[in-house]
Scaffold this motif. Structure first.
Motif, PDB file in Angstrom:
ATOM      1  N   GLN A 171      38.407 -38.287  -3.319  1.00 31.28           N
ATOM      2  CA  GLN A 171      36.892 -38.866  -3.992  1.00 31.28           C
ATOM      3  C   GLN A 171      36.236 -40.238  -3.205  1.00 31.28           C
ATOM      4  O   GLN A 171      35.607 -41.177  -2.968  1.00 31.28           O
ATOM      5  N   LYS A 172      37.674 -41.111  -3.817  1.00 31.28           N
ATOM      6  CA  LYS A 172      37.419 -42.874  -3.618  1.00 31.28           C
ATOM      7  C   LYS A 172      37.526 -42.826  -1.917  1.00 31.28           C
ATOM      8  O   LYS A 172      37.468 -43.617  -1.432  1.00 31.28           O
ATOM      9  N   GLU A 173      38.108 -42.476  -1.529  1.00 33.26           N
ATOM     10  CA  GLU A 173      38.373 -42.408   0.037  1.00 33.26           C
ATOM     11  C   GLU A 173      36.935 -41.843   0.927  1.00 33.26           C
ATOM     12  O   GLU A 173      36.491 -42.298   1.508  1.00 33.26           O
ATOM     13  N   ARG A 174      36.436 -40.974   0.245  1.00 32.99           N
ATOM     14  CA  ARG A 174      35.251 -40.079   1.296  1.00 32.99           C
ATOM     15  C   ARG A 174      34.627 -39.728  -0.279  1.00 32.99           C
ATOM     16  O   ARG A 174      34.637 -38.790  -0.769  1.00 32.99           O
ATOM     17  N   LYS A 175      32.912 -40.645  -0.312  1.00 26.88           N
ATOM     18  CA  LYS A 175      32.704 -40.444  -2.680  1.00 26.88           C
ATOM     19  C   LYS A 175      31.427 -38.819  -1.607  1.00 26.88           C
ATOM     20  O   LYS A 175      31.947 -38.363  -2.717  1.00 26.88           O
TER      21      LYS A 175
END
Length: 408
Positions: A167-171
């Protein structure tokens, strides 16, 4: 209903009067003769078989009526038709020999390359053992392309850390962690029940988790650990989620095996629960791993034979040799050997490529019971084609593994 015969064309593929060209949900083209009320796979003029490939054009959506009839909605032009828009671009179906398909990827390909340009929005995926290694890269790659991914893991702290990393890469990535300990059939049952309570569909089930080189130890269910974690727990999980897969069809199951499945003497003459789950005196860690991976390939063949009629297709695959995952953690010697081999083996992204290919490649939609290596179909051990051996393993797994525990 529009038909190909309505077109003014001199093409050899023109449909004669009274015939209609249709498409199955698996993409196979068939021909309906309205005069005789019959259907056939072969083109009435050329005798060729065809199939459609690829996704629907942008703006199109396939829907299903209550009576099971399929229709297509063109949202851009606000039109509805019963004819698949891809029918005009159907290609000749050369049969089930996928070796004739053009290979798009190889040993150096990554999962991201396999998924390039793909939108998996709306697809629900489960990946076992997804908190690290190949399982993590498999889950991560699919989540970054829009899929709703459930990380099924024993260690929940590592699982939640994995969710945060994605989720840090794609919220907006839809990733959840749920506890699954394959060494406990009770935990497997609890996982399946929780998944069902969420009322989620299941379009892709990836059986990835495994242990390697562990010392002899019995699970709480009384089975040797390698056998239960690598095979029996996954067998049980799939049985419990079978109805969800069928209801969500078309769906795919990917069983992660290994080339080591070739190094086992399992056959009809010696198959037994004692052979699959030996006592300490008859246990060898490497052989137990090989045996469990052979069971994986046999299981994939057996599952496809049983569920393909419901449009649930199963394939098995080999991710790569001696990759530096956490499989080697059980013994320092394995860690040393895997560490020495690390510069010459695949990365985790490359290791996940074949799994992701089996789960998402459009060219193998409708095909199953096969074994893949380096994103390409190859032949597994000859014994995996023995239907009697597949059935014997299946019956033994139900009788001694699952049903005897009162689970199903």
């Amino acid at each position: 209903m529009a038909t190909a015969g309505a077109l003014d064309t001199d093409s050899e593929d023109e449909i004669p009067a009274g015939w209609e060209e249709r498409v199955t949900l698996e993409g196979r083209v068939y021909y309906a003769n309205h005069s005789t009320k019959s259907t056939q796979w072969e083109h009435p003029t050329t005798g060729k078989k065809k199939r459609i490939t690829g996704e629907l054009p942008y703006g199109w959506e396939r829907k299903l009526k209550d009576n099971g009839q399929v229709y297509y909605v063109d949202h851009i032009n606000e039109k509805v038709t019963y004819t698949d828009p891809r029918l005009a671009f159907a290609v000749e179906d050369t049969g089930n020999n996928l070796l004739e398909f053009k290979q798009r990827f190889d040993a150096s390909s990554t999962a991201e390359q396999v998924l390039q340009g793909r939108d998996l929005t709306g697809k629900y995926v489960i990946v076992t053992g997804a908190n690290g290694g190949i399982g993590f890269e498999t889950a991560r790659s699919m989540a970054l392309h829009g899929a709703h991914v459930t990380l099924a893991c024993r260690d929940m702290k590592k699982a939640h850390d994995a969710v945060e990393r994605i989720q840090k890469e794609r919220k907006v990535a839809q990733v959840v962690a749920m506890r699954l300990d394959l060494a406990s059939l009770k935990s497997v049952q609890e996982f399946a029940e929780e998944y069902k309570r969420n009322d989620w569909p299941l379009h892709i089930l990836i059986l990835n988790a495994a242990v390697f080189g562990v010392p002899h130890e019995l699970t709480e269910d009384g089975y040797e650990t390698t056998f239960q974690v690598n095979y029996l727990g996954h067998f049980f999980l799939t049985q419990l989620l079978e109805e969800v897969l069928i209801r969500s069809a078309p769906a795919k199951v990917v069983v992660v095996s290994s080339e080591s499945h070739r190094f086992s003497d399992l056959d009809l003459d010696n198959i037994s629960i004692q052979k699959l789950s030996p006592d300490k005196d008859n246990y060898t860690a490497m052989y137990a791993y090989n045996l469990s991976k052979l069971c994986n390939v046999l299981f994939a063949h057996g599952l496809h034979a049983r569920l393909s009629k419901f449009r649930v297709w199963t394939n098995s695959c080999h991710p790569g040799n001696m990759m530096y995952t956490n499989l080697h953690r059980s013994w320092w010697v394995w860690t040393l050997l895997f560490g020495l081999a690390r510069p010459f083996t695949k990365s985790m992204q490359q290791g996940a490529a074949t799994t992701v290919f089996c789960a998402t490649a459009l060219e193998i939609d409708g095909y199953g019971g096969m074994y893949f290596n380096n994103c390409c179909r190859c032949l597994p051990a000859e014994k995996t084609f023995k239907e009697k051996l597949c059935n014997a393993l299946w019956e033994l797994s139900e009788k001694d593994g699952v049903r005897s525990n009162g689970k199903i």
